[in-house]
Scaffold this active site. Structure first.
Site, PDB file in Angstrom:
ATOM      1  N   GLU A  34       0.759   3.639  -1.623  1.00 20.66           N
ATOM      2  CA  GLU A  34      -0.498   3.437  -2.351  1.00 20.66           C
ATOM      3  C   GLU A  34      -0.380   3.855  -3.807  1.00 20.66           C
ATOM      4  O   GLU A  34      -0.964   3.210  -4.696  1.00 20.66           O
ATOM      5  CB  GLU A  34      -1.630   4.204  -1.652  1.00 20.66           C
ATOM      6  CG  GLU A  34      -1.917   3.745  -0.231  1.00 20.66           C
ATOM      7  CD  GLU A  34      -2.242   2.265  -0.132  1.00 20.66           C
ATOM      8  OE1 GLU A  34      -2.811   1.707  -1.094  1.00 20.66           O
ATOM      9  OE2 GLU A  34      -1.915   1.654   0.903  1.00 20.66           O
ATOM     10  N   HIS A  46       1.111   0.960  -5.747  1.00 18.00           N
ATOM     11  CA  HIS A  46       0.103  -0.055  -6.088  1.00 18.00           C
ATOM     12  C   HIS A  46      -0.700   0.382  -7.318  1.00 18.00           C
ATOM     13  O   HIS A  46      -0.893  -0.392  -8.258  1.00 18.00           O
ATOM     14  CB  HIS A  46      -0.865  -0.240  -4.919  1.00 18.00           C
ATOM     15  CG  HIS A  46      -0.322  -1.030  -3.772  1.00 18.00           C
ATOM     16  ND1 HIS A  46       0.360  -2.210  -3.926  1.00 18.00           N
ATOM     17  CD2 HIS A  46      -0.403  -0.809  -2.433  1.00 18.00           C
ATOM     18  CE1 HIS A  46       0.701  -2.686  -2.738  1.00 18.00           C
ATOM     19  NE2 HIS A  46       0.252  -1.853  -1.812  1.00 18.00           N
TER      20      HIS A  46
END
Length: 212
Positions: free
Chosen positions: A25, A28
Site C-alpha cells: 500500500e 501505491h
C-alpha cells in the site's frame, strides 16, 4: 491455515502479512504522490506505519483462506498529467513491491544458507524466509488477477480505450461477484490457486537461475 501444517508458523505468517501489506500500500501511495496526487499523503497513507494500512479482517482472511486485503490507498486520477501512464504505474507499484520483497527474501535465504552464519542461533530463519518468499509471490500474483477490485483489473482499465473502459465499469460489479463466487464455492482451487502456484514456481526458478 494457508502455508503451515501447524500453528507454530503463525508468527511467521503474521510478520509477513504486516510487511507485505504495508509495503504494497505504501508503494501505491508513494508512486501516486510522485505523479502529483497528494490524496493518500493527506490521509496519512504515505507512511510505513502498518496501522495506517492493515485491515484486521483482511489479514485474518489471508491466513485462513489464502485471500485477503489491506486498506485500499485512495487515488485521484485528476491530479495526473498523464492519467493512463500514471494509473498503470500506480497500480503496478503494489504488486512489484511484493515481488521485490520476495527476491530480497530469496537473497537472504541463499546468503544465510551458504555462509551458515545462523548455525547455533535460537531462531530458525529458514522457515520464516520460505513463508516470506511464498506469501509475497502470492500477493504479487493475486493482485495482478484481472478482476475488480484488484490491481490487475485497474491496469487493464488504464490500457484500454475510454469506450471500453466505460463498458468495463458497467460490468464491474459482476466481476466482483464472480470473484466472491470463486472463493466461496471453492472453484478458486481449480482456477486461481493453480495460477498462483505457477507464478510462484516461475519466479523461484528465476531467482535460482539469477543467484545460483
Amino acid at each position: 491455515m494457508l502455508f503451515s501444517q501447524s500453528w507454530a508458523d503463525l508468527p511467521y505468517i503474521i510478520i509477513t502479512i504486516i510487511i507485505g501489506f504495508t509495503l504494497h500500500e505504501f508503494a501505491h501511495a508513494y508512486v501516486a504522490y510522485k505523479f502529483g496526487d497528494p490524496t493518500a499523503q493527506k490521509q496519512g497513507r504515505l507512511t510505513l506505519n502498518p496501522i495506517a494500512h492493515l485491515d484486521p479482517l483482511g489479514a485474518i482472511f489471508i491466513i485462513l483462506v489464502g485471500f485477503g486485503w489491506a486498506r485500499p490507498v485512495p487515488v485521484n486520477r485528476y491530479y495526473f498529467k498523464r492519467p493512463r501512464l500514471a494509473g498503470v504505474l500506480v497500480s503496478l507499484a503494489g504488486p512489484v513491491s511484493n515481488l521485490i520483497l520476495a527476491f530480497i527474501g530469496f537473497v537472504l535465504f541463499v546468503v544465510l544458507y551458504k555462509t551458515g552464519i545462523t548455525n547455533g542461533l535460537p531462531f530458525d530463519f529458514f522457515p520464516f524466509l520460505q513463508i516470506f518468499i511464498q506469501m509475497n509471490l502470492l500477493l504479487f500474483a493475486f493482485n495482478l488477477i484481472p478482476l475488480p477490485p484488484l490491481d490487475g483489473y485497474r491496469i487493464i482499465e488504464d490500457l484500454v480505450s475510454s469506450r471500453i473502459r466505460a463498458k468495463m465499469s458497467q460490468y464491474e460489479v459482476y466481476g466482483s461477484i464472480l470473484f466472491i463466487v470463486l472463493v466461496v464455492t471453492g472453484l478458486s482451487n481449480s482456477t486461481i490457486f493453480p495460477y498462483i502456484r505457477f507464478v510462484q514456481g516461475f519466479f523461484i526458478n528465476l531467482f535460482q537461475s539469477i543467484l545460483l
